[in-house]
Design a protein around this motif. Structure first.
Motif, PDB file in Angstrom:
ATOM      1  N   GLN A  81      41.178  46.347  21.614  1.00  0.00           N
ATOM      2  CA  GLN A  81      40.786  47.699  21.225  1.00  0.00           C
ATOM      3  C   GLN A  81      41.745  48.776  21.742  1.00  0.00           C
ATOM      4  O   GLN A  81      41.371  49.919  21.936  1.00  0.00           O
ATOM      5  N   ARG A  82      42.995  48.400  21.984  1.00  0.00           N
ATOM      6  CA  ARG A  82      44.053  49.348  22.348  1.00  0.00           C
ATOM      7  C   ARG A  82      43.964  49.889  23.773  1.00  0.00           C
ATOM      8  O   ARG A  82      44.668  50.849  24.120  1.00  0.00           O
ATOM      9  N   ALA A  83      43.106  49.342  24.599  1.00  0.00           N
ATOM     10  CA  ALA A  83      43.118  49.744  26.006  1.00  0.00           C
ATOM     11  C   ALA A  83      44.418  49.258  26.637  1.00  0.00           C
ATOM     12  O   ALA A  83      44.977  48.230  26.241  1.00  0.00           O
ATOM     13  N   THR A  84      44.892  49.979  27.638  1.00  0.00           N
ATOM     14  CA  THR A  84      46.060  49.523  28.390  1.00  0.00           C
ATOM     15  C   THR A  84      45.733  48.233  29.128  1.00  0.00           C
ATOM     16  O   THR A  84      46.571  47.350  29.285  1.00  0.00           O
ATOM     17  N   GLY A  85      44.501  48.140  29.579  1.00  0.00           N
ATOM     18  CA  GLY A  85      44.049  46.971  30.337  1.00  0.00           C
ATOM     19  C   GLY A  85      42.915  47.386  31.246  1.00  0.00           C
ATOM     20  O   GLY A  85      42.109  48.262  30.910  1.00  0.00           O
ATOM     21  N   HIS A  86      42.840  46.772  32.418  1.00  0.00           N
ATOM     22  CA  HIS A  86      41.802  47.100  33.393  1.00  0.00           C
ATOM     23  C   HIS A  86      42.115  48.434  34.067  1.00  0.00           C
ATOM     24  O   HIS A  86      43.258  48.711  34.433  1.00  0.00           O
ATOM     25  N   ALA A  87      41.088  49.231  34.270  1.00  0.00           N
ATOM     26  CA  ALA A  87      41.246  50.470  35.024  1.00  0.00           C
ATOM     27  C   ALA A  87      41.530  50.185  36.499  1.00  0.00           C
ATOM     28  O   ALA A  87      42.122  51.015  37.192  1.00  0.00           O
ATOM     29  N   TYR A  88      41.125  49.009  36.962  1.00  0.00           N
ATOM     30  CA  TYR A  88      41.320  48.576  38.352  1.00  0.00           C
ATOM     31  C   TYR A  88      41.091  47.073  38.360  1.00  0.00           C
ATOM     32  O   TYR A  88      40.617  46.497  37.366  1.00  0.00           O
ATOM     33  N   ASN A  89      41.415  46.412  39.458  1.00  0.00           N
ATOM     34  CA  ASN A  89      41.205  44.974  39.532  1.00  0.00           C
ATOM     35  C   ASN A  89      39.727  44.657  39.332  1.00  0.00           C
ATOM     36  O   ASN A  89      38.877  45.141  40.100  1.00  0.00           O
ATOM     37  N   PRO A  90      39.392  43.854  38.325  1.00  0.00           N
ATOM     38  CA  PRO A  90      37.976  43.613  38.030  1.00  0.00           C
ATOM     39  C   PRO A  90      37.312  42.737  39.080  1.00  0.00           C
ATOM     40  O   PRO A  90      37.925  41.839  39.654  1.00  0.00           O
ATOM     41  N   ILE A  91      36.041  43.014  39.310  1.00  0.00           N
ATOM     42  CA  ILE A  91      35.224  42.215  40.226  1.00  0.00           C
ATOM     43  C   ILE A  91      34.266  41.382  39.382  1.00  0.00           C
ATOM     44  O   ILE A  91      33.435  41.927  38.642  1.00  0.00           O
ATOM     45  N   ILE A  92      34.406  40.065  39.464  1.00  0.00           N
ATOM     46  CA  ILE A  92      33.495  39.129  38.803  1.00  0.00           C
ATOM     47  C   ILE A  92      32.928  38.258  39.917  1.00  0.00           C
ATOM     48  O   ILE A  92      33.481  37.207  40.257  1.00  0.00           O
ATOM     49  N   ALA A  93      31.850  38.702  40.528  1.00  0.00           N
ATOM     50  CA  ALA A  93      31.389  38.142  41.796  1.00  0.00           C
ATOM     51  C   ALA A  93      30.044  37.446  41.612  1.00  0.00           C
ATOM     52  O   ALA A  93      28.997  38.095  41.531  1.00  0.00           O
ATOM     53  N   SER A  94      30.061  36.126  41.556  1.00  0.00           N
ATOM     54  CA  SER A  94      28.826  35.368  41.362  1.00  0.00           C
ATOM     55  C   SER A  94      28.229  34.957  42.698  1.00  0.00           C
ATOM     56  O   SER A  94      28.942  34.692  43.672  1.00  0.00           O
ATOM     57  N   GLY A  95      26.896  34.917  42.729  1.00  0.00           N
ATOM     58  CA  GLY A  95      26.189  34.466  43.924  1.00  0.00           C
ATOM     59  C   GLY A  95      26.572  35.248  45.167  1.00  0.00           C
ATOM     60  O   GLY A  95      26.604  36.480  45.154  1.00  0.00           O
ATOM     61  N   PRO A  96      26.894  34.550  46.265  1.00  0.00           N
ATOM     62  CA  PRO A  96      27.206  35.236  47.527  1.00  0.00           C
ATOM     63  C   PRO A  96      28.477  36.079  47.464  1.00  0.00           C
ATOM     64  O   PRO A  96      28.663  36.965  48.305  1.00  0.00           O
ATOM     65  N   ASN A  97      29.336  35.835  46.485  1.00  0.00           N
ATOM     66  CA  ASN A  97      30.557  36.656  46.364  1.00  0.00           C
ATOM     67  C   ASN A  97      30.227  38.125  46.136  1.00  0.00           C
ATOM     68  O   ASN A  97      31.041  39.006  46.428  1.00  0.00           O
TER      69      ASN A  97
END
Length: 429
Positions: A225-241
């Motif tokens: 969709q033409r975004a440059t990319g992530h605005a910041y490092n993404p957090i994908i944190a499952s469970g205790p993460n």
């Protein structure tokens, strides 16, 4: 750039607002961002200096903006200097701005190649009394590396030591915090792309999927969709993460019965979205997970109501802390005795909600703004309460982006699912 062309009116008006605040007979100079080495012969993906982009719209390295509204030579009242391209650069790096393209993008008539900067500057600088120079004065930034602006200041002071040097940053801090209609549209676009990425993830997640596979789904939708990319490092944190506030490893398997905490947002035309959501891996919250989730959602809704013109920053966070305290007592995480004996400098709720509730959002994810000014019409702020319970391997954070208007506030992420029932319904559809 992937994003669609922005009206030059944005940058023309931004420059008008900026120069109106300069002292008479002043020059202001802004540099593009540095190119940072990534390895022996590579650089990191270029990210433009936010102030330079705000005033020029130019999204290219090795560029300089020169503003001198009282210049005796009308040709140099506002000047843009660009890196001159050639056949070699075109072959190895691709297209760079032509002078005409730079004029169309910025609304600046006088465009020169960078090699002309020193001679043009020297021809007029001695007619000016003041020189405004820019540095990074975001109070979240600690200066350690001598970036381009700092090196430029040293060079200029050595050549012209007797001018009166002033700071541009206080002006930029006051201007950038109030978003124009075009800036709001660009931020809304970033939020809309983030919405689509989240909905894509809701249909993708199941037990056994990895955090990095989810990250791949997100960036696919962003780039599509033409975004440059992530605005910041993404957090994908499952469970205790999820109890690691800035978890970025994104390398674990998402297990049945756990909750995944997401914190990601699209960057579109250098404007950022910043969203947090928490979803059950198997598509159904347990009773305890839902109770904690709804407690965070309640705090977010109450906090959002307070994000209006005239709100005082510290008072706002204190009030949110009181609401959070009540929810933590209901959840059995605190009791009234804990609250009665708490240290006011470190309230009891901070054990489970240790970060702030809001920050300004714009060209920087944590946008430059004064924490000592009241909220104002045109501000865009995040609202992001959370509850983190390491003993239960559970962390919940919810975050939307809120625009303050004359009549109250507008949730720019209102279309993004946030109710627990709606999230479960989409995951199981």
């Amino acid at each position: 750039m992937k994003y669609l062309r922005i009206s030059p009116d944005l940058f023309i008006n931004n420059r008008k607002n900026f120069v109106s605040r300069l002292k008479s007979n002043s020059i202001a100079i802004f540099n593009s961002a540095d190119e940072f080495p990534r390895s022996g012969d590579q650089t990191f993906v270029f990210k433009q200096n936010a102030d330079f982009f705000y005033l020029s719209g130019i999204d290219q390295e090795q560029s300089i903006l020169f503003l001198y509204p009282d210049c005796p030579n009308p040709l140099y009242k506002e000047v843009l200097f660009l890196r001159q391209t050639d056949e070699h650069i075109a072959v190895w790096e691709g297209h760079k701005y032509t002078k005409d393209e730079a004029r169309e993008t910025s609304g600046i008539t006088s465009v020169y190649w960078l090699q002309d900067f020193d001679s043009i500057l020297h021809s007029i600088i001695n007619y000016a009394d003041n020189i405004y120079l820019n540095t990074n004065e975001n109070d979240r930034y600690l200066h350690a590396v001598p970036y381009r602006d700092m090196r430029f200041i040293e060079t200029l002071r050595s050549k012209y030591p007797l001018h009166n040097y002033l700071r541009s940053a206080p002006i930029m801090r006051d201007l950038r915090v109030i978003k124009s209609d075009i800036e709001i549209e660009l931020t809304q676009k970033a939020c809309a792309i983030t919405n689509d990425a989240f909905r894509r993830v809701l249909r993708f997640v199941k037990p056994g999927v990895t955090e990095y596979e989810i990250e791949a789904e997100i960036i696919h939708e962003f780039i599509r969709q033409r975004a440059t990319g992530h605005a910041y490092n993404p957090i994908i944190a499952s469970g205790p993460n999820a109890n690691v506030l800035h978890y970025n490893d994104n390398n674990q398997v998402c297990r049945d019965g756990d909750v995944i905490l997401f914190d990601f947002g699209a960057e579109y035309a250098n404007y950022n979205a910043d969203m947090s959501r928490s979803i059950p891996v198997n598509g159904r919250f347990t009773r305890r997970q839902r109770d904690v989730y709804n407690a965070v959602l309640h705090v977010m809704k109450e906090a959002t109501r307070m994000i209006v013109d005239g709100t005082v920053w510290n008072e706002y966070h204190d009030e949110v802390g009181k609401i959070m305290t009540g929810e933590l007592i209901k959840l059995g995480l605190l009791d009234k005795h804990d609250v009665e004996k708490q240290n006011p400098a470190m309230p009891a709720y901070k054990k489970y909600f240790m970060h702030g509730t809001s920050h300004h959002l714009g060209l920087d994810v944590h946008d430059i703004a004064s924490r000592y000014q009241k909220f104002r019409v045109g501000n865009i702020l995040t609202c992001e309460p959370g509850i983190y319970i390491p003993k239960e391997g559970l962390g919940i954070r919810l975050e939307n982006n809120i625009l303050i208007t004359q009549g109250g506030n507008v949730d720019l992420m209102a279309a993004i699912p946030v109710e627990a029932g709606e999230i479960e319904e989409i995951m199981n559809s």
